[in-house]
Every structure is written in C-alpha cells, then in structure tokens.
Motif scaffolding. Structure first.
Motif, PDB file in Angstrom:
ATOM      1  N   ASN A 236      -6.326  -8.066  -2.949  1.00  0.00           N
ATOM      2  CA  ASN A 236      -5.430  -7.078  -3.529  1.00  0.00           C
ATOM      3  C   ASN A 236      -5.109  -7.308  -5.000  1.00  0.00           C
ATOM      4  O   ASN A 236      -4.801  -6.361  -5.730  1.00  0.00           O
ATOM      5  CB  ASN A 236      -4.124  -7.045  -2.728  1.00  0.00           C
ATOM      6  CG  ASN A 236      -3.186  -5.943  -3.155  1.00  0.00           C
ATOM      7  OD1 ASN A 236      -3.595  -4.795  -3.344  1.00  0.00           O
ATOM      8  ND2 ASN A 236      -1.919  -6.279  -3.329  1.00  0.00           N
TER       9      ASN A 236
ATOM     10  N   ASN B 235       6.482  -8.429  -0.100  1.00  0.00           N
ATOM     11  CA  ASN B 235       7.451  -7.394  -0.478  1.00  0.00           C
ATOM     12  C   ASN B 235       8.870  -7.960  -0.498  1.00  0.00           C
ATOM     13  O   ASN B 235       9.777  -7.462   0.183  1.00  0.00           O
ATOM     14  CB  ASN B 235       7.347  -6.206   0.480  1.00  0.00           C
ATOM     15  CG  ASN B 235       7.984  -4.945  -0.069  1.00  0.00           C
ATOM     16  OD1 ASN B 235       8.454  -4.901  -1.209  1.00  0.00           O
ATOM     17  ND2 ASN B 235       8.017  -3.914   0.745  1.00  0.00           N
TER      18      ASN B 235
ATOM     19  N   LYS C 111       2.260  -6.579  -7.909  1.00  0.00           N
ATOM     20  CA  LYS C 111       1.280  -5.495  -7.947  1.00  0.00           C
ATOM     21  C   LYS C 111       1.994  -4.193  -8.288  1.00  0.00           C
ATOM     22  O   LYS C 111       3.051  -3.886  -7.718  1.00  0.00           O
ATOM     23  CB  LYS C 111       0.604  -5.361  -6.577  1.00  0.00           C
ATOM     24  CG  LYS C 111      -0.488  -4.314  -6.518  1.00  0.00           C
ATOM     25  CD  LYS C 111      -1.786  -4.856  -7.078  1.00  0.00           C
ATOM     26  CE  LYS C 111      -2.950  -3.895  -6.874  1.00  0.00           C
ATOM     27  NZ  LYS C 111      -4.221  -4.478  -7.296  1.00  0.00           N
TER      28      LYS C 111
ATOM     29  N   VAL D 200       0.974  -0.032  -8.822  1.00  0.00           N
ATOM     30  CA  VAL D 200      -0.020   1.034  -8.741  1.00  0.00           C
ATOM     31  C   VAL D 200       0.651   2.326  -9.176  1.00  0.00           C
ATOM     32  O   VAL D 200       1.677   2.727  -8.616  1.00  0.00           O
ATOM     33  CB  VAL D 200      -0.593   1.180  -7.319  1.00  0.00           C
ATOM     34  CG1 VAL D 200      -1.588   2.334  -7.253  1.00  0.00           C
ATOM     35  CG2 VAL D 200      -1.256  -0.122  -6.877  1.00  0.00           C
TER      36      VAL D 200
ATOM     37  N   VAL E  14      -7.064  -1.439  -5.175  1.00  0.00           N
ATOM     38  CA  VAL E  14      -5.933  -0.891  -4.429  1.00  0.00           C
ATOM     39  C   VAL E  14      -6.267  -1.037  -2.951  1.00  0.00           C
ATOM     40  O   VAL E  14      -7.373  -0.688  -2.523  1.00  0.00           O
ATOM     41  CB  VAL E  14      -5.674   0.584  -4.772  1.00  0.00           C
ATOM     42  CG1 VAL E  14      -4.564   1.161  -3.900  1.00  0.00           C
ATOM     43  CG2 VAL E  14      -5.328   0.743  -6.247  1.00  0.00           C
TER      44      VAL E  14
ATOM     45  N   GLN F 265       4.433   1.471   4.371  1.00  0.00           N
ATOM     46  CA  GLN F 265       4.178   0.043   4.502  1.00  0.00           C
ATOM     47  C   GLN F 265       5.469  -0.697   4.825  1.00  0.00           C
ATOM     48  O   GLN F 265       6.575  -0.221   4.569  1.00  0.00           O
ATOM     49  CB  GLN F 265       3.564  -0.499   3.222  1.00  0.00           C
ATOM     50  CG  GLN F 265       2.278   0.199   2.819  1.00  0.00           C
ATOM     51  CD  GLN F 265       1.177   0.027   3.849  1.00  0.00           C
ATOM     52  OE1 GLN F 265       0.618  -1.055   4.018  1.00  0.00           O
ATOM     53  NE2 GLN F 265       0.844   1.109   4.560  1.00  0.00           N
TER      54      GLN F 265
ATOM     55  N   TYR G 236       4.126   2.807  -6.995  1.00  0.00           N
ATOM     56  CA  TYR G 236       4.838   1.803  -6.204  1.00  0.00           C
ATOM     57  C   TYR G 236       4.535   0.413  -6.757  1.00  0.00           C
ATOM     58  O   TYR G 236       3.565   0.198  -7.488  1.00  0.00           O
ATOM     59  CB  TYR G 236       4.453   1.885  -4.725  1.00  0.00           C
ATOM     60  CG  TYR G 236       3.000   1.589  -4.419  1.00  0.00           C
ATOM     61  CD1 TYR G 236       2.573   0.280  -4.151  1.00  0.00           C
ATOM     62  CD2 TYR G 236       2.055   2.612  -4.399  1.00  0.00           C
ATOM     63  CE1 TYR G 236       1.254   0.007  -3.873  1.00  0.00           C
ATOM     64  CE2 TYR G 236       0.725   2.339  -4.122  1.00  0.00           C
ATOM     65  CZ  TYR G 236       0.328   1.042  -3.863  1.00  0.00           C
ATOM     66  OH  TYR G 236      -0.986   0.775  -3.597  1.00  0.00           O
TER      67      TYR G 236
ATOM     68  N   ASN H 158       7.482   1.234   0.234  1.00  0.00           N
ATOM     69  CA  ASN H 158       6.230   1.685  -0.369  1.00  0.00           C
ATOM     70  C   ASN H 158       5.402   2.539   0.585  1.00  0.00           C
ATOM     71  O   ASN H 158       5.419   2.342   1.799  1.00  0.00           O
ATOM     72  CB  ASN H 158       5.392   0.480  -0.800  1.00  0.00           C
ATOM     73  CG  ASN H 158       5.993  -0.261  -1.976  1.00  0.00           C
ATOM     74  OD1 ASN H 158       6.704   0.319  -2.788  1.00  0.00           O
ATOM     75  ND2 ASN H 158       5.704  -1.552  -2.077  1.00  0.00           N
TER      76      ASN H 158
ATOM     77  N   THR I   4      -5.077  -0.713   1.345  1.00  0.00           N
ATOM     78  CA  THR I   4      -4.297   0.092   2.274  1.00  0.00           C
ATOM     79  C   THR I   4      -4.263  -0.586   3.637  1.00  0.00           C
ATOM     80  O   THR I   4      -5.150  -1.371   3.976  1.00  0.00           O
ATOM     81  CB  THR I   4      -4.894   1.501   2.434  1.00  0.00           C
ATOM     82  OG1 THR I   4      -6.211   1.403   3.020  1.00  0.00           O
ATOM     83  CG2 THR I   4      -5.008   2.206   1.095  1.00  0.00           C
TER      84      THR I   4
ATOM     85  N   GLN J 133       5.010  -4.021  -5.672  1.00  0.00           N
ATOM     86  CA  GLN J 133       5.325  -4.992  -4.632  1.00  0.00           C
ATOM     87  C   GLN J 133       5.230  -6.393  -5.207  1.00  0.00           C
ATOM     88  O   GLN J 133       4.346  -6.688  -6.014  1.00  0.00           O
ATOM     89  CB  GLN J 133       4.375  -4.856  -3.444  1.00  0.00           C
ATOM     90  CG  GLN J 133       4.654  -5.858  -2.321  1.00  0.00           C
ATOM     91  CD  GLN J 133       3.860  -5.575  -1.067  1.00  0.00           C
ATOM     92  OE1 GLN J 133       3.717  -4.430  -0.649  1.00  0.00           O
ATOM     93  NE2 GLN J 133       3.333  -6.631  -0.442  1.00  0.00           N
TER      94      GLN J 133
ATOM     95  N   THR K 286       1.390   3.386   0.364  1.00  0.00           N
ATOM     96  CA  THR K 286       0.194   3.069  -0.415  1.00  0.00           C
ATOM     97  C   THR K 286      -0.962   4.018  -0.157  1.00  0.00           C
ATOM     98  O   THR K 286      -1.973   3.966  -0.856  1.00  0.00           O
ATOM     99  CB  THR K 286      -0.275   1.643  -0.091  1.00  0.00           C
ATOM    100  OG1 THR K 286      -0.628   1.565   1.301  1.00  0.00           O
ATOM    101  CG2 THR K 286       0.837   0.632  -0.382  1.00  0.00           C
ATOM    102  N   ASN K 287      -0.830   4.883   0.838  1.00  0.00           N
ATOM    103  CA  ASN K 287      -1.943   5.747   1.203  1.00  0.00           C
ATOM    104  C   ASN K 287      -1.394   6.995   1.869  1.00  0.00           C
ATOM    105  O   ASN K 287      -0.233   7.036   2.294  1.00  0.00           O
ATOM    106  CB  ASN K 287      -2.887   5.002   2.147  1.00  0.00           C
ATOM    107  CG  ASN K 287      -4.226   5.676   2.297  1.00  0.00           C
ATOM    108  OD1 ASN K 287      -4.624   6.500   1.464  1.00  0.00           O
ATOM    109  ND2 ASN K 287      -4.951   5.344   3.344  1.00  0.00           N
TER     110      ASN K 287
END
Length: 744
Positions: free
Chosen positions: A74, A695, A647, A649, A80, A731, A667, A701, A82, A669, A703-704
């Motif tokens: 990651n 986290n 991280k 994104v 990215v 998540q 988001y 978050n 998921t 983390q 993420t997808n």
C-alpha cells in the motif's frame, strides 16, 4: 496544475539538498543469490530505463500479520489498495497509476499468475503468500517484457523463498480485531550434503471481517525441494490454498434494504452487507442465508531449472501447472431480484424450467439456491537465455501457456419441489485461451556515461468461448510490443533515463459479456532521474501514457461483483512521481513518496436522457490526481523499531462522466507499527514480537465503490430519464493486529 507543479519542484529540491556521497546501485552491487536467476529475465536494475520499486521480505516482515499482499504494498508510489471486507483480509485489490488489477501483470518466479480469462489477480486464493516471498519488484507503466497478460499499469514480479543453507523452524501466530487469527508454521532442512534443501509452510487465517458477515476462512501451503551445485539450480514447488469467504463484493448503496440507519443516514450503517438477504412476498426481512459463500481451491506446481553454461551464458527453463476449482453459493430471493435488482434471475425461465400451476395459481418464479462453478486448468512453459559481459546484457526468452476453463451453474434447492431437479445445470459452457510470446532484450554500454536499452516482444493470443453471456467468441490477436530507452550517468550519484514502450492488450471475458470489445493500445513515455548514495536514494520520474481504445472501468459491476469496462476513443495519463529513502542519522529512516497526475478521457460521449452528448475531456474512473505515502521509522536499538505510516488518496470519480454522485471523496489513514526482537542463547534463536494499529485516528474511510446509470422510461412514459446510482465499500476504523514469531 500550477500548484501540482510547484509541489513537485519543491519536493525535488528538498530531496537534492539532502543528498551526498557517491552512487551505489543497491541491486547491482549486492551479492546476487542463486534464487534470483528465476526473475532476472524480467526484473530490472538502476541501469535499465524503467520506473520501479523493490520490496524485500525484511521490509514487510513487521506488518505481515495476516493481511494480503496488496495491503502490504500500500505504501509504494502510485499504489491504491482496496478491501471488500474492510480490514485487509479476504478479497483485496490493487490499482497502480489509476489502472485496475486486471492491468497489473503478476508473475511468480517468472510464471504468469493473472487469471487468463479475467486478467484479474485473486490474492484470496493464496493466503499468507507473503510468508513465502523473498522479494517483490513493482514496475510502473509498461515496464519490461514479461510473460502473461500485457501490463497496462504495472508489472509485479514475486520471487519465492530463497534456499536456506541452515536448518530452521518458525512458528508464528497473530490475532486482532474482528476475531482475526493467523497461524503459520515454516521449516527448512538446510542444505543436505551441500546440495539439497526441503522447505515448507502451512498457514491458516480466519477473520469475521469489518463488514457484516464478511468472514474469511483461509488455508494455504507451500512446499519446495531444491538442488544446487556450482552451475545448476533446480527447484520443484507445490503451493496453493482454499478460501471460503462470505460474499461482501456488492458493497452497499441507497437502494439496499435496511442500509439506512436509525437517523436516516445511509452511512450510519456502514457495515451493512446485502449479500444473502431474504424477504417474504411482501418485502419483509427474513434474515440472511448463512452459506452465501465463495468456496475455491487453487493448487500450483512449478519446476524451475537454471543452468550456468559458461562464464557468459546462462539459461532458465520452467514448467508450470495450476488447477483451480470452486463455486460461489447464492440465495436467489424472488422479491429482492424482482423489486430491487430488477433482474430476471428468479424466473423459472432463467434456470431453464417451464412455468407450472400449483393450487390453481401459475408459478413463474421461485426462491432458489444456486452454485456458479469455475473449473479450470492453466499450464505451460517459460524460458530464457542470458548473455552477459562487461558491455552487454542480452536476454532472449518467451513462453507458451494454455488455459482451459469450464463455467457452469447448478441449482441445489428450490422453494417448490417441481421447479427444478437437484444439481440441475442451467448453463454449461467452456473456454480456451493460448498465449505465446517471444522477446529479446539488450542493455549495452556505449561508453562509461551512456547505456542503451532495447526490448522487442511478439505475442500471439487466441481465445474461444461459448457462454450465454459472451456469445460465441473465436478471436486471435498478434501483438508487437517494442520498447527502447537510454540511460545517462551524470556522475557516481546521478543518472537520467528516458524510455518509450508500446503495449497492446486483448479484452478479457467480462469485456465480451459487456459488448463487442476491441484490443487496446498504449504508448508509454517515461523520463526519470535517480540519485543514489549510501544514505539517500531518490527516484524522480515523469510519464505520459497515451491510450487508444482503452478499456476503462465504467464504475458498474456485473452480477458477480466484477468491474465492467468499455472501450473509449483516446485517453491519457500524465503524471509526476517522486519516492525517496533517507537515513536521518543512525536511528531514523524516512521513506516518502508522492504521485501527482492528470487522467483524462478525450472528447467523451455519453447518452443522457436519450440524447447523445459530448462532455469534452472527463476524468478517467478511479484515477486520483494525488497519492501520497510516508513512512518514518525509529530504531533506538538493533532489537526495537517503531514506524509511523501515512497514506493520502485524493478525490476520484467512480465513473467517466464527472457526475457528482460518482465522487469518491479524498481520504487519509495513519498506521503505527512496532517490532521487538528477543535474542535467545538456546534451542530458540529469537522471538519477534510485532504490533500493528491500523487507522489510528479512526477515520471513516471509503476506499472503493461503484457507479452506474440506467435509462428510466417507465416512470414517465414517452420520456427517457437517466438515473444515477452509487455504492461504497467502507473500511474499518481503528483496528489492530498483534503477533509473535518463534525462530528455532
């Protein structure tokens, strides 16, 4: 755009200002162990004009507590990841430079791993494979020629465990949030009579998952027998596993029954899972089907042979066979499929049965339980020969691989006894695919400053299928994929490179199900600068990836949760990446990276409300413009290490029409990792304690997700209204994993 450029320039100057001493090619100058020959034909070094990152077993060891390989990757540039179940166990995925997993070419010891039909990589079929991984290399962009499906976003090649000269045993256990538990047993005989080693691993991972009922029961094994002498290395490998996961690949959206919380906010019940839902004829909930699972076994056999022929020549030959078989079981609820999904799956006609009369009432639909099977074989050979002298590194190689897949669905229970017979197959089809490729590569020193690189691959692919969804398919493709580049050494610490690569790629099975796809083409331009000293390594590169007929994600999913794609005309990705590794004194190490990009469909057309519209340049789905990762490690002693990992994104669209309802918000983390090694002067050599808190700031978050549109011409007869919808994969908030490894 100006802000992005300024950030990139500032970051670059900061890296340069901290640089010192002389360059050391950390790959080229280290002692190359014999095992690395199996990936030498497809891996690159700093002398090759290709953008890449390396990751070793030691670098992931402290976080290898049960999560899948994508989650462990990651924090690499432009990556990215998921997780369907929300905590990194079960079905996970990876995107690189906005390109989805079907575009990431994955090889294990140089042998293709991507599913030949879908091009996807299902890490859930290889639980705990990181524990049998020696190193990984992620090449971004087209990269160098490799085996298997063509890379359109990245190539990930994995080298399995090296031969151990010493006998050892390891017992590892970890546990954490959501009843996650991992147990691993490893052993090696060491070299017997200086030539033979036998090693293996057994692993078991279980987890309830963050999402409701998104449980995982994962078993895996790895066994290798090796022989080596001065000129020969032979390896025979058997590995595989079985996964049983409760389905969570649908995410949830606003039309999901019961998804809205008591406060009326859909996101207040972010753990909701629609899979397996059951209802009565009036739409009242009757709970969930307990066995709505994906159940799949996959076993791999590899035979690897490397021979050093002379001081200049070596050869590599491998044979492989993969056997996979399994199903996903599903409760088809008549009310849900008819009134919420608006699909015909519950109709008797769908499962090949006639309507019948019961107590004077015509029955045309039913609740039933089905299993949709995949029964496949994948086998073939890959080979290469390598010539090396002081000025030239020349490789010729290739491979031939064949896939044979059976697809069938069977009914195992129905609401009405006369609706269908047990084990009735309501579809039964097959597919075959062959993939032949030849490549030649040369890396040549023109002088002590200039080095040129050339790479040419020919690839022939045939694909035949007869499914109801695909229709009759009988396609063949001939692809020529040239690559060339140049590397210039400024001094002992700096070198520049430029490369161009042309890649062509065939559609996958889902593309045929979604229409009449065309093969896609990519022109990839890479310009980079590397700065390497004993304390600091900086990699900076710009890229321009120009596509024709790119098969972009539409944002929608098919009926098994797989992303749908469609050809578009012209599109491009323009980006800038920087990653660094710096020693800040004797105790601190800093590993930051940043990826800035623009990802556009050119002159994108979309039919809205029955009228075809040109939307101009739109954003490519699932392609954030900013991805930033950061790792800071503090090692106060040889035994103790603390790491903080971050991280970020940026905002991304889940579709290609820039609809606000398709936005996936930015988001971030932060994770905290600790490792402590207790050395022992006994039968036990050492005990390693590891902890990971994911986290730590409890961010909510997502993420997808997915995005879909459909034309409604029923609500207002005679008027077509385009309706938009979206779904999400939330998540987990703060969660933890704690583990211990005893090394004998």
């Amino acid at each position: 755009m100006k802000i992005i450029v300024r950030i990139a320039v500032l970051f670059g100057f900061v890296m340069v200002s901290m640089a010192q001493e002389q360059q050391q090619d950390t790959i080229a100058v280290k002692k190359v162990v014999l095992d690395e020959v199996f990936v030498s034909a497809i891996r690159v070094t700093n002398q090759t004009p290709v953008t890449f990152s390396n990751l070793t077993k030691e670098e992931i060891k402290s976080r290898n507590l049960g999560q899948d390989i994508p989650i462990l990757l990651n924090f690499l540039p432009s990556v990215v990841t998921t997780s369907d179940a929300g905590a990194g166990v079960g079905y996970t995925g990876i995107r690189v430079r906005g390109s989805d997993a079907t575009r990431v070419n994955v090889t294990i010891n140089g042998i293709p791993y991507n599913d030949a039909e879908s091009h996807g990589t299902f890490w859930v079929n290889m639980p705990d494979f990181a524990s049998s991984t020696q190193s990984l290399q992620l090449q971004r962009g087209v990269g160098t020629s490799t085996n298997g499906a063509g890379a359109f976003g990245a190539s990930l090649n994995i080298l399995t465990d090296a031969i151990s000269e010493d006998v050892f045993g390891e017992v590892s256990s970890s546990f954490g949030s959501f009843n996650t538990l991992k147990n691993t047993l490893k052993f090696s005989t060491g070299l017997l009579n200086d030539h033979v080693e036998i090693a293996g691993r057994l692993s078991k991972i279980t987890s309830d998952g963050y999402i409701d009922r998104a449980s995982s029961k994962l078993d895996s094994y790895f066994l290798q027998a090796s022989y080596k002498d001065e000129n020969t290395l032979l390896k025979a490998l058997l590995f595989g596993g079985q996964e049983v996961t409760y389905q969570s690949w649908y995410g949830f959206n606003a039309v999901d029954v019961n998804a809205i919380g008591e406060d009326g906010n859909i996101m207040s019940n972010r753990r909701f899972n629609i899979a397996g839902a059951r209802f009565d004829n009036d739409g009242n909930s009757e709970g969930f089907y307990e066995n709505q699972v994906d159940d799949y076994k996959q076993n791999h056999a590899q035979l690897l042979w490397n021979e050093t022929i002379t001081s200049n020549w070596s050869s590599n030959l491998a044979f492989h066979f993969t056997r996979g078989k399994g199903f996903f079981e599903e409760y088809v609820d008549e009310w849900l499929y008819t009134n919420v999904y608006f699909r015909d799956d519950a109709k008797l006609e769908f499962i090949g049965r006639d309507n019948f009369t019961l107590n004077g009432e015509e029955i045309s639909a039913t609740d039933y339980i089905r299993r949709r099977w995949l029964d496949n074989k994948f086998y073939g050979t890959v080979f290469s020969a390598n010539y090396v002298d002081d000025a030239l590194n020349f490789i010729v190689g290739g491979g031939y691989n064949k896939y044979e897949g059976g697809h069938f669905g069977e009914v195992i229970w129905t609401q009405f006894n006369n609706a269908a017979g047990i084990r009735d197959r309501y579809y039964d089809d097959s597919s075959t695919k062959t993939d032949f490729n030849l490549y030649t590569k040369a890396n040549y020193n023109l002088s002590n400053k200039w080095r040129i690189y050339a790479d040419l691959q020919y690839r022939r692919v045939t694909y035949a299928a007869n499914g109801n969804d695909t229709g009759l398919v009988d396609d063949n493709f001939n692809f020529y994929n040239p690559k060339a580049g140049i590397n210039y050494k400024l001094n002992n610490a700096n070198n520049l490179y430029f490369s161009f690569a042309l890649a062509n790629r065939e559609p996958n099975r889902n593309d045929y199900e979604n229409g009449n796809p065309k093969p896609e083409r990519l022109n990839d331009f890479e310009l980079g600068w590397r700065y390497v000293t004993s304390d600091i390594q900086v990699n900076t590169n710009a890229y321009y990836m120009k596509y024709n007929n790119q098969l972009v994600l539409t944002g929608a999913l098919n009926d098994v949760g797989a992303p749908l794609r469609e050809n578009i005309g012209d599109s491009y990705r323009l980006g800038f990446e920087i990653d660094a590794s710096m020693s800040l004194g004797s105790q601190f190490r800093w590993n930051p990276n940043i990826a800035l990009s623009i990802n556009k469909n050119k002159d994108f057309n979309f039919q809205r409300d029955g009228v075809l519209q040109n939307l101009g340049d739109t954003n490519i789905a699932f392609s954030p413009n900013v991805v930033i990762s950061n790792q800071v490690s503090y090692r106060p002693s040889e035994q103790l290490q603390f790491s903080l990992l971050n991280k970020y994104v940026g905002k991304q669209y889940m579709g290609n029409i820039d609809a606000e309802s398709s936005v996936l918000e930015a988001y971030s983390q932060s994770d905290f990792n600790i490792q402590y090694v207790i050395n022992c002067d006994s039968f036990i050599k050492n005990i390693t304690l590891s902890g990971l808190v994911n986290n730590i700031f409890d961010q909510k978050n997502i993420t997808n997700g997915y995005f879909f549109t459909f034309d409604d011409n029923f609500s207002n007869p005679g008027v077509i209204t385009t309706v938009e919808g979206a779904g999400y994969y939330p998540q987990a908030g703060v969660n933890f994993l704690i583990g211990a490894t005893v090394h004998f």
